[in-house]
Every structure is written in structure tokens, then in C-alpha cells.
Design a protein around this motif. Structure first.
Motif, PDB file in Angstrom:
ATOM      1  N   LEU A 217       0.812  -1.246  -0.064  1.00  0.00           N
ATOM      2  CA  LEU A 217      -0.133  -0.087   0.185  1.00  0.00           C
ATOM      3  C   LEU A 217       0.841   1.295  -0.124  1.00  0.00           C
ATOM      4  O   LEU A 217       1.785   1.436   0.862  1.00  0.00           O
ATOM      5  CB  LEU A 217      -0.937   0.000   1.178  1.00  0.00           C
ATOM      6  CG  LEU A 217      -2.048   0.713   1.365  1.00  0.00           C
ATOM      7  CD1 LEU A 217      -3.169   0.227  -0.096  1.00  0.00           C
ATOM      8  CD2 LEU A 217      -3.031   0.542   2.537  1.00  0.00           C
TER       9      LEU A 217
ATOM     10  N   ASN B 173      -1.890   5.709  -1.031  1.00  0.00           N
ATOM     11  CA  ASN B 173      -2.826   4.551  -0.533  1.00  0.00           C
ATOM     12  C   ASN B 173      -3.242   3.747  -1.589  1.00  0.00           C
ATOM     13  O   ASN B 173      -4.267   3.354  -1.518  1.00  0.00           O
ATOM     14  CB  ASN B 173      -3.875   5.732   0.100  1.00  0.00           C
ATOM     15  CG  ASN B 173      -4.250   5.102   1.645  1.00  0.00           C
ATOM     16  OD1 ASN B 173      -3.522   4.172   2.030  1.00  0.00           O
ATOM     17  ND2 ASN B 173      -5.453   5.602   2.284  1.00  0.00           N
TER      18      ASN B 173
ATOM     19  N   PHE C  26      -9.006  -6.318  -4.003  1.00  0.00           N
ATOM     20  CA  PHE C  26      -7.768  -6.576  -3.448  1.00  0.00           C
ATOM     21  C   PHE C  26      -8.166  -6.901  -1.793  1.00  0.00           C
ATOM     22  O   PHE C  26      -8.710  -5.976  -1.091  1.00  0.00           O
ATOM     23  CB  PHE C  26      -6.845  -5.563  -3.474  1.00  0.00           C
ATOM     24  CG  PHE C  26      -5.942  -5.643  -4.768  1.00  0.00           C
ATOM     25  CD1 PHE C  26      -5.357  -6.723  -5.382  1.00  0.00           C
ATOM     26  CD2 PHE C  26      -6.427  -4.531  -5.673  1.00  0.00           C
ATOM     27  CE1 PHE C  26      -4.919  -6.568  -6.712  1.00  0.00           C
ATOM     28  CE2 PHE C  26      -5.838  -4.588  -7.019  1.00  0.00           C
ATOM     29  CZ  PHE C  26      -5.020  -5.677  -7.285  1.00  0.00           C
TER      30      PHE C  26
ATOM     31  N   LEU D 142      -5.798  -7.602   1.676  1.00  0.00           N
ATOM     32  CA  LEU D 142      -4.450  -7.647   1.770  1.00  0.00           C
ATOM     33  C   LEU D 142      -4.537  -8.847   3.024  1.00  0.00           C
ATOM     34  O   LEU D 142      -5.116  -8.668   4.167  1.00  0.00           O
ATOM     35  CB  LEU D 142      -4.070  -6.343   2.630  1.00  0.00           C
ATOM     36  CG  LEU D 142      -4.415  -5.101   1.702  1.00  0.00           C
ATOM     37  CD1 LEU D 142      -3.866  -3.830   2.292  1.00  0.00           C
ATOM     38  CD2 LEU D 142      -3.518  -5.342   0.451  1.00  0.00           C
TER      39      LEU D 142
ATOM     40  N   LEU E  82      -5.050   6.047   7.700  1.00  0.00           N
ATOM     41  CA  LEU E  82      -5.846   5.695   6.547  1.00  0.00           C
ATOM     42  C   LEU E  82      -6.028   6.838   5.595  1.00  0.00           C
ATOM     43  O   LEU E  82      -6.580   6.613   4.431  1.00  0.00           O
ATOM     44  CB  LEU E  82      -7.298   5.453   7.323  1.00  0.00           C
ATOM     45  CG  LEU E  82      -8.353   5.329   6.516  1.00  0.00           C
ATOM     46  CD1 LEU E  82      -8.359   4.019   5.832  1.00  0.00           C
ATOM     47  CD2 LEU E  82      -9.808   5.227   7.370  1.00  0.00           C
TER      48      LEU E  82
ATOM     49  N   ILE F 256      -8.070  -0.052   6.677  1.00  0.00           N
ATOM     50  CA  ILE F 256      -6.680  -0.311   6.291  1.00  0.00           C
ATOM     51  C   ILE F 256      -6.491  -1.638   5.815  1.00  0.00           C
ATOM     52  O   ILE F 256      -5.546  -1.887   4.951  1.00  0.00           O
ATOM     53  CB  ILE F 256      -5.817   0.483   7.381  1.00  0.00           C
ATOM     54  CG1 ILE F 256      -5.840   1.719   7.750  1.00  0.00           C
ATOM     55  CG2 ILE F 256      -4.216  -0.060   7.330  1.00  0.00           C
ATOM     56  CD1 ILE F 256      -5.201   2.445   8.961  1.00  0.00           C
ATOM     57  N   ALA F 257      -6.916  -2.563   6.459  1.00  0.00           N
ATOM     58  CA  ALA F 257      -6.626  -3.978   6.355  1.00  0.00           C
ATOM     59  C   ALA F 257      -7.182  -4.410   4.932  1.00  0.00           C
ATOM     60  O   ALA F 257      -6.677  -5.288   4.680  1.00  0.00           O
ATOM     61  CB  ALA F 257      -7.272  -4.928   7.566  1.00  0.00           C
ATOM     62  N   HIS F 258      -7.924  -3.484   4.442  1.00  0.00           N
ATOM     63  CA  HIS F 258      -8.564  -3.830   2.913  1.00  0.00           C
ATOM     64  C   HIS F 258      -8.897  -5.332   2.704  1.00  0.00           C
ATOM     65  O   HIS F 258      -8.216  -5.937   1.855  1.00  0.00           O
ATOM     66  CB  HIS F 258      -7.222  -3.440   2.045  1.00  0.00           C
ATOM     67  CG  HIS F 258      -7.589  -2.670   0.807  1.00  0.00           C
ATOM     68  ND1 HIS F 258      -7.577  -1.404   0.875  1.00  0.00           N
ATOM     69  CD2 HIS F 258      -8.007  -3.262  -0.254  1.00  0.00           C
ATOM     70  CE1 HIS F 258      -7.797  -1.104  -0.519  1.00  0.00           C
ATOM     71  NE2 HIS F 258      -8.191  -2.187  -1.004  1.00  0.00           N
TER      72      HIS F 258
END
Lengths: 324, 457
Positions: free
Chosen positions: A104, A109, A135, A137, B87, B294-296
Motif C-alpha cells: 500500500l 494509498n 484486493f 490484504l 488511513l 486499512i486492512a483492506h
């Protein structure tokens, strides 16, 4: 009165604290660290289990592509690609902080890297654009469980193909040939794992790198972390003496820290493949078609030059091998 | 044998003396003086101990506990700010960063206060020092993450994870430390409550002594009427009246103290702790929302934590009707915010609680919007809602929740302070009680001496 009222407010905290305290006592009495399934903080050193012996096979041989790639947006009925198309999204698992492969970007971002672009190419082959890819992560230990359990359609995460892993997931043809090396502080005199006997060496949990460190005759002390970059944190904090994993990952670390160096030659071969569910062989063949196209139309070399040029001049793309 | 005979002889002499009128009156004076002395010591002692203990509860124990909760809240807020800054990505967002720095400054001050309050308590002091050291490590990790981010190094994310883990680790994290500190202070408060209960028991003993004294005064008054044909002795009547006044004052003070303590510790204090906890949980929920984004796609653990945390605030989906009912004092749901709505007794408190509930509703609406965007793979839009400060955006909703809980805390703190003020015995009592018992003895002597002297003539 007040204490009782307070206990009333936090009964679950009290209960959990007691349970955790008891757990901590048990763990402490066993004299070993907690499992490192998730890395809440750098894990304590622990002995790695002996690697299971792989059955005799060629893990680099995948399933042969069949015919030309279908037109984007026109996936054949009854195939997994059609399911993905109908769902409207390809779900790809990638790493979150492997510079060069999948990370990332702090500035934008946005996800970037070699693996990320390969996943995008596969999405583009199904949908015709980059707008239909999701996606996820993931951490190293999740690389094979995620596609095996159907949580994602594929994992593109610097994953070495092995016969053992083939029992859990199907791999694409090899799209990159990496090898394990060692990274140490610049002041260190070590040039290989042989010089690190009794020293702490970090490797990603549930990885071939960790297995290889555990096999070294000099007996370095293996420390594992869920994310490779957690190993870099441990090294920068002085909590481990070295890191040993794929040269691709180490090159990314060296680019982020001028006080470390990658030493010694590659001492293993780590062929990378994209992991997918064993239940969809047609999807494996489809992905291999995309990779084949990538190798032949210059995309592979362009991607290498874009993301991995710090590893040296672009080699020839790895030749695909098939088992059928 | 000789000794026994001598003691027996002395007792006989006393008995003979008591049977005489002047002897009876002299012994009565002695008994009144002794009983008054015991009453004075018990009364004054109870008042002084109660005053000191209540002052300590108000100025040390409970502030220490709320300090621990405040430290927890500031840490959660700092971690939330840092997660939000991360973020936001790109150029560092000034808002979250400023908030983080402000939180850290406030945290340093709170820790200094906690250290001052913990002086003399080795366990609490050790806990404060441990928290202090961990906070310093946390700040270092955040700065490392920030430095890496500014150089566009993805390893910054690993530092940030480590920082957040340092705060939230169940057994050894900083939040666990603040809970331990609060528990230590809680135990201290329990000890003080035991002291107050013992002073209450001592006051009961004082009541018995007061009754004995009253009985002596009434009995001697009756004796004088019989023996000297006097209708009443004015000094003895004054002594009796003074005894009743002092006993009444002590009883009234004890009742006020009990009522004040009951209101402060039984109602306001749990509400205060609950509100601090609610505010920290709100911050944690916001942090988890950001960490999930953030962990997406790999944020199930954070999502579960968010759900658990919001359920601790309100245990079921909140409708407008439920909020209206709660504002009117009818609370038909559970959770920390429900506890506050139930405990609110004034219009201002109910208004503040309803404001917190409406803010919570807005949080849940914004959360639903974020989850919808995530389900459609629109992470950029989800992030915009999560950080946004506009209407129906999560940043604004959490800020409003924070402000509403802050308003609740101020109101309940004022109620707590008033109740503790009532609980404190009047400051003049330690002077009034001994003066009164001395006066009672003097009045008794004044009432009986002339009658004794009549026999000397």
C-alpha cells in the motif's frame, strides 16, 4: 458499593483478564512463546517445527492453457471465470507491505507492485478493465488458506510453489524465480546463515524461508513474523540479528534501510506461482494463458523493469512447465 | 486471702458510700464525666476520621480512578487519530496529527498527576511508571511509522501495527495497564469504604454511650426530685438538652454523610466510570473502523471488535422512538449509554444522554454506509465517509458522540462533587462535640454540687 458497581460494569473484563492471566502463566511455565498466527508484537524466538517431507513431484508444472483466451466480458458459461464475471469482481489476495511485489503506497494509498499488476492483468482479461478487481490484504500464513477456503479467487503474494502446498491449492505456472538470501546490519561480519549459529534470524511464518532457516546445520534461532516487514522492524529494533527470506523481499528491505545489506548467494530456489482453488482447474488454465501472454508480449519484462530493477537487469521470464 | 478480704472491704466501703446521698451524687458525677468523655472521644474521632476519609475519597481515590479511565480514553483517542491519519494516506492530514499530539500532551499530564496521586502506593506507582514507559515506546513507534511513511516506505505500516498492538494487547498492552491501575485505585477506595463503615459502627457505639449518659442524667434528675423535693434541676435539664442536641447533630451528620456517599458512590461514581469507559470504547470503535479499512478486505477481526464495542454502548439497533423514550426516562435497551440514560435524573442530564444516543445513531448510520461501500469494493468512498466531518459521515458522528459524552461527564461530575460535599461532616463538629461534652459535665457538676454541699453543712 462503588467497587461492586464497577465490577458490574466490567464483568467481562475481569473474567477475561483472569483467563488470560491463567493462559499467560501456563505459557510462561512451558517456557515457550505464544503461537505466531498473528503478530501483535514481535514474537519471542521459538524453535521451528521440522518441515514435512514433500511427495516426489514437480511443483513448478502447472495445468496447460487450452485454446485462446476468451474475449473479456465473454467468459465461457459454466466456468469459474464466468462466475467471477457474473459476480462483477475478481477477488485477489496480495501482500500489504512488500516493496516491489505488493504494498500500500503510503503517498497515494494505492496498492502497487509486481504481484498487484499481475492480478490486475488477470482481472482485465476477465472484465476488460481495472475497475472490477477487489484486493484483500493478507498475511503470509493466509496465502493458501484464503484461496483454499474460497475467501479469494487467487493469491498473488510472492508464494513459492511446493508439492506440499499443491495439496492445498493449485498453482499457476512459475512467474518469477526468486531465491533465499540473508540480510544483516551493515556492521555485521556474517555472510551466510552458517555464520549465524546461535543468533536470532527472522523469517516469515509458515514460509519456505522459515523452514530453510530451521534446517541450517549451524542452528540459528528462528524467529517468525506474520508479515515479512515485521522482520525488518525486529531487525531495526535490534531484536533479531538477521533476516533470511527471498531475495526479492530482502531487496525491498534494503531499499528502505541504508544501514542493512543483503549478503551471500542465493542458497535456495523459490519459484513463485499464483495460488488458486484446486476446485477450478479451468481458472488455473485461464491464468496460465494470461501469464503466457505476459511472457510473450513483453509485459513481464516491462513489469520487472518497473518494480524489480533494483535486483539487476531483467532476466528472461521463467519458462512455463505443464503437467498435462 | 488477705488481699481478697481487703478488696472486699473496699467494695463494701464504696457500696456504703453510694448508699449515702452525697456518695451517690459524687459517683453519678464520675459516671457522667466518664460517659461524656467516651462520647466526646468517639464523636470527635468519628467526625475527624470521616472528614479525612471522605476528603481522601473525593480528592484522591476517585480522581485516581477517573484519571486511569481518562488515560485509557486519551490513549484510545491518540491511537484512533494515528489510525485515521494513516488511513487518510498521502500528505499527512493535519487534523488527526494535531489531535494525536494534543492527546499525547494531555496523557503526559495525566500520568504526572497519577504519579503524584500514587505517591506512597508502591504498586500503583509501579503501574504508572510502566504505563509511562510504554507510552514513550508507543510514541517512538508512531514516529518511526511516520518517518517511514514520509519517505514512502511501506515498513511504516508494520511500525504502526506494532504501536497499535502495544496499546491493545490483552495482557501486557497499555490499556491493560490502565485497567490494572484503575483496579488498584478501586481497591484503595474499597479500603476507604471499609473505614467509613467502621466509623459508622463506632458512631453506633457512641449512640449507646449517649443513651447511657441520658439514662444517668434522667435518673439523677428523678433522684433529686425524690430526695430534695425539687421539681427540676435547671443545670441538669440543660445538660440533658445539650446531650440531645449534640446526639441529634451527630445523627444528622451521619445521615447526611450516608446519603451523600450513597448518592456519590452508589449512583454518580458508577455513572462517571461508565461514561469514561463509553468514551474510550467509542474511540476504540472508531480506531477499529479505520483499521478495518486499512486492512483492506482482511479486517474481519477489526469488524468484530467494532461490533462488540458498539454493542457495549447500545446493545441493539437504536430507533428514533427508542431515543425519544430514553429522553423521557423510559429506557428499553441495554449498554453503557442506556445505563446513563437510565441514571439521568435532571432534564439537563437526560438531554445530554439523548444527545449521546443520537450521536450513536449517526455513528451506526455512517458505519452502514461504509460497509455498503466496502461491499461494493469502493474503498476510496468508504474511507471518505470514515474520515469525513460532514453530515452522515463517521468522523463527524464520532466527534459528536465524544462531545456528548463529555457533556454527560461534566454534569455527572458536578453531581458527584455535590454529593461528596454533602457527605462531608460539618467542619465545626470536631470543635462542637468536645465543647458540648465538657459543658455537659460542668452542668452536671453545677446541678449536683450544691446538693452535696448541703450535706457538708
Amino acid at each position: 458499593v462503588s467497587a461492586a458497581a464497577r465490577r458490574g460494569l466490567l464483568p467481562w473484563v475481569a473474567g477475561r483478564r483472569q483467563a488470560l492471566a491463567a493462559m499467560a502463566l501456563v505459557v510462561a511455565s512451558c517456557g515457550s512463546g505464544l503461537p505466531t498466527a498473528v503478530l501483535p508484537s514481535p514474537p519471542p524466538p521459538q524453535a521451528a517445527p521440522a518441515p514435512p517431507s514433500a511427495p516426489p513431484c514437480d511443483p513448478t508444472a502447472s495445468l496447460r492453457p487450452q485454446g485462446a483466451l476468451p474475449q473479456p466480458g465473454a467468459m465461457p458459461a459454466g466456468t469459474f471465470m464466468r462466475q467471477i464475471q457474473d459476480r462483477g469482481r475478481l477477488v485477489a489476495a496480495v501482500s500489504r507491505d512488500l516493496l516491489g511485489f505488493g504494498y500500500l503506497d503510503p503517498a497515494t494509498n494505492q496498492l502497487r507492485g509486481f504481484d498487484v499488476d499481475i492480478a490486475r492483468l488477470i482481472g482485465r482479461a476477465i472484465f476488460g478493465d481495472d475497475q472490477h478487481i477487489e484486493f484483500k490484504l493478507i498475511t503470509v500464513p493466509q496465502r493458501f488458506t484464503a484461496p483454499a477456503t474460497g475467501g479469494v479467487d487467487l493469491t498473488a503474494y510472492a508464494a513459492t510453489v511446493t508439492c506440499t502446498r499443491w495439496q492445498m491449492v493449485a498453482f499457476s505456472s512459475v512467474y518469477y524465480e526468486a531465491g533465499q538470501r540473508v540480510l544483516v546490519p551493515k556492521a555485521s561480519a556474517a555472510i551466510s546463515l552458517d555464520d549465524l549459529g546461535g543468533k536470532t534470524v527472522c523469517g516469515p511464518a509458515a514460509s519456505t524461508s522459515a523452514e530453510n532457516i530451521a534446517r541450517v546445520p549451524s542452528h540459528p534461532i528462528l524467529v517468525t513474523a506474520d508479515d515479512p516487514s515485521d522482520c525488518l522492524v525486529l531487525l531495526q529494533e535490534g531484536r533479531v540479528d538477521a533476516i533470511s527470506t527471498d531475495d526479492t523481499i530482502l531487496a525491498g528491505f534494503a531499499a528502505q534501510d541504508p544501514y542493512v545489506k543483503v549478503v551471500g548467494p542465493k542458497f535456495t530456489n523459490e519459484p513463485y506461482g499464483i495460488a488458486m482453488s484446486l476446485e477450478h482447474p479451468e481458472f488455473v488454465r485461464f491464468v496460465n494463458s494470461v501469464l503466457e501472454q505476459m511472457r510473450t508480449n513483453g509485459t513481464w519484462t516491462a513489469e520487472y523493469n518497473r518494480w524489480l530493477s533494483s535486483l539487476g537487469p531483467a532476466p528472461a521470464p521463467p519458462a512455463a512447465k505443464y503437467r498435462d | 486471702m488477705t488481699g481478697v478480704r481487703q478488696r472486699s472491704g473496699t467494695l463494701d466501703a464504696v457500696r456504703r458510700r453510694v448508699r449515702t446521698t452525697p456518695g451517690y451524687l459524687q459517683v453519678t458525677i464520675g459516671l457522667v464525666a466518664a460517659a461524656a468523655g467516651v462520647l466526646g472521644i468517639i464523636g470527635t474521632g468519628v467526625v475527624i476520621v470521616a472528614q479525612a476519609t471522605i476528603a481522601s475519597v473525593q480528592s484522591e481515590s476517585i480522581p485516581s480512578i477517573t484519571e486511569a479511565e481518562s488515560i485509557r480514553g486519551l490513549l484510545s483517542d491518540a491511537d484512533r487519530s494515528e489510525a485515521n491519519a494513516f488511513l487518510a494516506g498521502g500528505a499527512e492530514a493535519p487534523g488527526p496529527r494535531l489531535r494525536y499530539e494534543r492527546d499525547l500532551d494531555a496523557l503526559t499530564q495525566e500520568l504526572a498527576r497519577a504519579a503524584a496521586h500514587s505517591a506512597g502506593d508502591d504498586a500503583a506507582l509501579a503501574e504508572v511508571e510502566s504505563i509511562n514507559s510504554q507510552v514513550a515506546t508507543y510514541a517512538e513507534l508512531v514516529e518511526q511509522a511516520r518517518a517511514a511513511n514520509r519517505q514512502n516506505f511501506p515498513v511504516g505500516a508494520a511500525y504502526l501495527r506494532q504501536a497499535s498492538d502495544l496499546v491493545h494487547q490483552p495482557e501486557s498492552g497499555i490499556l491493560a495497564g490502565t485497567e490494572e491501575l484503575a483496579a488498584l485505585d478501586d481497591r484503595h477506595l474499597e479500603q476507604q469504604n471499609v473505614t467509613l463503615a467502621l466509623t459508622g459502627a463506632a458512631l453506633g457505639l457512641g449512640g449507646v454511650v449517649g443513651l447511657v449518659l441520658l439514662a444517668l442524667l434522667v435518673r439523677v434528675q428523678a433522684f433529686l426530685r425524690r430526695r430534695f423535693r425539687r421539681r427540676r434541676s435547671r443545670p441538669l435539664l440543660a445538660a440533658t438538652a445539650l446531650l440531645l442536641v449534640v446526639s441529634g447533630l451527630l445523627g444528622l451528620a451521619a445521615a447526611r454523610t450516608a446519603r451523600g456517599l450513597s448518592a456519590a458512590e452508589g449512583s454518580a461514581y458508577p455513572r462517571l466510570v461508565g461514561l469514561y469507559l463509553a468514551r474510550a470504547i467509542g474511540d476504540d470503535a472508531d480506531t477499529n473502523e479505520s483499521l478495518s479499512l486499512i486492512a483492506h478486505g482482511n479486517g474481519e477481526a477489526f469488524d468484530r471488535a467494532f461490533t462488540a464495542e458498539t454493542k457495549r454502548l447500545v446493545d441493539r439497533p437504536l430507533t428514533d422512538r427508542m431515543v425519544q423514550d430514553a429522553a423521557g426516562g423510559r429506557v428499553a435497551f441495554g449498554g453503557l449509554l442506556a445505563d446513563e440514560a437510565s441514571g439521568a435524573t435532571t432534564d439537563a442530564e437526560r438531554g445530554a444522554a439523548a444527545r449521546a444516543l443520537r450521536a450513536f445513531q449517526a455513528v451506526m448510520v455512517a458505519d452502514a454506509a461504509i460497509r455498503k461501500q466496502v461491499s461494493e469494493n469502493q474503498y476510496a468512498r468508504a474511507t471518505a465517509i470514515a474520515l469525513g466531518t460532514g453530515v452522515a459521515q463517521l468522523g463527524a458522528a464520532f466527534s459528536e458522540l465524544d462531545a456528548a459524552l463529555d457533556a454527560c461527564i461534566r454534569l455527572v461530575q458536578a453531581r458527584f462533587d455535590a454529593a461528596m460535599g454533602e457527605a462531608r461532616p460539618w467542619p465545626v463538629l470536631p470543635f462542637v462535640v468536645p465543647a458540648a461534652v465538657v459543658t455537659i459535665v460542668l452542668l452536671t457538676m453545677g446541678g449536683l454540687r450544691p446538693r452535696i454541699d448541703e450535706y457538708r453543712v
